[in-house]
Motif scaffolding. Structure first.
Motif, PDB file in Angstrom:
ATOM      1  N   VAL A   1       8.547   7.462  -0.728  1.00  0.00           N
ATOM      2  CA  VAL A   1       9.007   8.490  -1.674  1.00  0.00           C
ATOM      3  C   VAL A   1       9.185   7.319  -3.057  1.00  0.00           C
ATOM      4  N   VAL A   2       7.860   8.113  -3.517  1.00  0.00           N
ATOM      5  CA  VAL A   2       7.733   7.622  -5.480  1.00  0.00           C
ATOM      6  C   VAL A   2       8.083   7.893  -6.756  1.00  0.00           C
ATOM      7  N   MET A   3       7.748   7.134  -7.704  1.00  0.00           N
ATOM      8  CA  MET A   3       8.246   8.269  -8.933  1.00  0.00           C
ATOM      9  C   MET A   3       6.676   7.624 -10.020  1.00  0.00           C
TER      10      MET A   3
ATOM     11  N   VAL B   1       0.180  -0.365  -4.502  1.00  0.00           N
ATOM     12  CA  VAL B   1       0.980   0.086  -5.329  1.00  0.00           C
ATOM     13  C   VAL B   1       1.597   0.040  -5.934  1.00  0.00           C
ATOM     14  N   ASN B   2       2.005   0.542  -7.653  1.00  0.00           N
ATOM     15  CA  ASN B   2       2.743   0.193  -8.466  1.00  0.00           C
ATOM     16  C   ASN B   2       1.080  -0.686  -9.172  1.00  0.00           C
TER      17      ASN B   2
ATOM     18  N   ARG C   1       1.015  -1.275  -0.022  1.00  0.00           N
ATOM     19  CA  ARG C   1       0.203  -0.698   0.056  1.00  0.00           C
ATOM     20  C   ARG C   1       0.883   1.174   0.397  1.00  0.00           C
ATOM     21  N   LEU C   2       0.018   2.266  -0.373  1.00  0.00           N
ATOM     22  CA  LEU C   2       1.325   3.444  -0.614  1.00  0.00           C
ATOM     23  C   LEU C   2       0.687   4.548   1.220  1.00  0.00           C
TER      24      LEU C   2
ATOM     25  N   THR D   1       7.124   1.765  -6.705  1.00  0.00           N
ATOM     26  CA  THR D   1       7.695   1.508  -5.502  1.00  0.00           C
ATOM     27  C   THR D   1       9.035   0.731  -6.009  1.00  0.00           C
ATOM     28  N   SER D   2       9.465   0.502  -5.223  1.00  0.00           N
ATOM     29  CA  SER D   2      11.094  -0.481  -4.867  1.00  0.00           C
ATOM     30  C   SER D   2      10.248  -1.677  -4.916  1.00  0.00           C
TER      31      SER D   2
END
Length: 293
Positions: free
Chosen positions: A70-72, A208-209, A64-65, A263-264
């Motif tokens: 730190v994201v792109m 995420v993603n 989850r966000l 995210t990573s």
């Protein structure tokens, strides 16, 4: 005798003394600028060295966000454009030296084709409603996108209503840029990319993603990348970024408005996992390495 030369080749003519002093002054000015690092080539190298410095994206364990992550922001591309990421479009004219080297506000943004986690493409999810850092971000919840501290200056991604004086350079749509103030113009929210499932996901944690829409709270326009409007920047050919909702014949947002907050990966590698779902059951993951810019 009229055709005879009356002076030798080493005779100085014209304003030779003045020209000599001007040449010496130009050399002196060049050496002083070089010593201070103010030559154009030195400024470009300084900018690239700092703004392309790698940044570690957040590695999430729950999928989850969260506030503080730190994201792109990546758009997977379309017919007229390649995969691109929201990027700081700073040039040498937007640099400041005092009190510390960094980027001046306001600063332009663009959609860069280099998918690389660096100072230029990294954004922090910041709270605007008092939510503590580390808490989960939900659909329809307001938040801000802030650049990293230091050279990027901690600037906020902002937008405002289109006007005769303020608009996107190429398309003349609603402009998106970076500002140093955290105002209502820098508030955004995330909604589900599928209109038919939007109500069901309202208030749910944002994963995420995955593809989502990033909506500007004040104008209700979606963040968009324009493949038919190309910008030539210090970093190569890139696409214009704007706040505008593009709808198809079914009143659904087009892929110009689809974004992935990357995210990573769970292994902590220097790779970005991109999931581009077409439906809720589509969980196919695409792994893209970081190309050189």
């Amino acid at each position: 005798m009229a055709h005879m030369r009356t002076y030798r080749t080493n005779v100085r003519i014209g304003n030779w003394n003045e020209d000599l002093h001007l040449e010496e002054d130009a050399k002196k000015d060049y050496l002083e600028k070089k010593k201070r690092g103010e030559l154009v080539g030195q400024k470009v190298d300084f900018l690239r060295e700092n703004i392309l410095r790698p940044v570690n994206l957040t590695m999430t364990n729950d999928g989850r966000l969260h506030f503080g992550d730190v994201v792109m922001l990546v758009n997977m591309g379309g017919v007229q454009r390649e995969c691109s990421a929201v990027s700081i479009n700073a040039d040498i004219n937007g640099l400041r030296r005092i009190p510390s080297p960094g980027i001046q506000a306001p600063c332009a943004v663009s959609a860069g084709r280099g998918i690389q986690a660096c100072v230029r493409t990294a954004f922090i999810i910041a709270s605007v409603d008092g939510s503590p850092e580390g808490s989960t971000l939900h659909y329809e919840q307001s938040f801000a996108l802030k650049t990293t501290s230091g050279f990027a200056g901690g600037l906020y991604l902002a937008s405002d209503l289109q006007s005769f004086q303020k608009y996107a350079k190429k398309s003349r749509l609603q402009e998106v840029n970076l500002d140093d103030s955290s105002s209502f113009m820098s508030w955004w929210k995330i909604i589900h990319f599928d209109p038919q499932e939007r109500l069901e996901y309202e208030g749910q944690p944002v994963p995420v993603n995955v593809s989502v829409l990033i909506i500007h709270c004040k104008t209700n326009q979606a963040l968009a990348v324009l493949g038919n409007h190309v910008l030539w920047t210090t970093y190569d050919k890139e696409y214009e970024l704007t706040a505008h909702t593009f709808l198809d014949s079914h009143k659904a947002e087009q892929d110009n408005n689809h974004w992935i907050l990357c995210t990573s990966d769970s292994a902590g590698k220097e790779l970005v996992n991109l999931t581009h779902p077409q439906s809720a059951a589509d969980n196919k993951e695409l792994t893209q390495a970081n190309p050189d810019i």
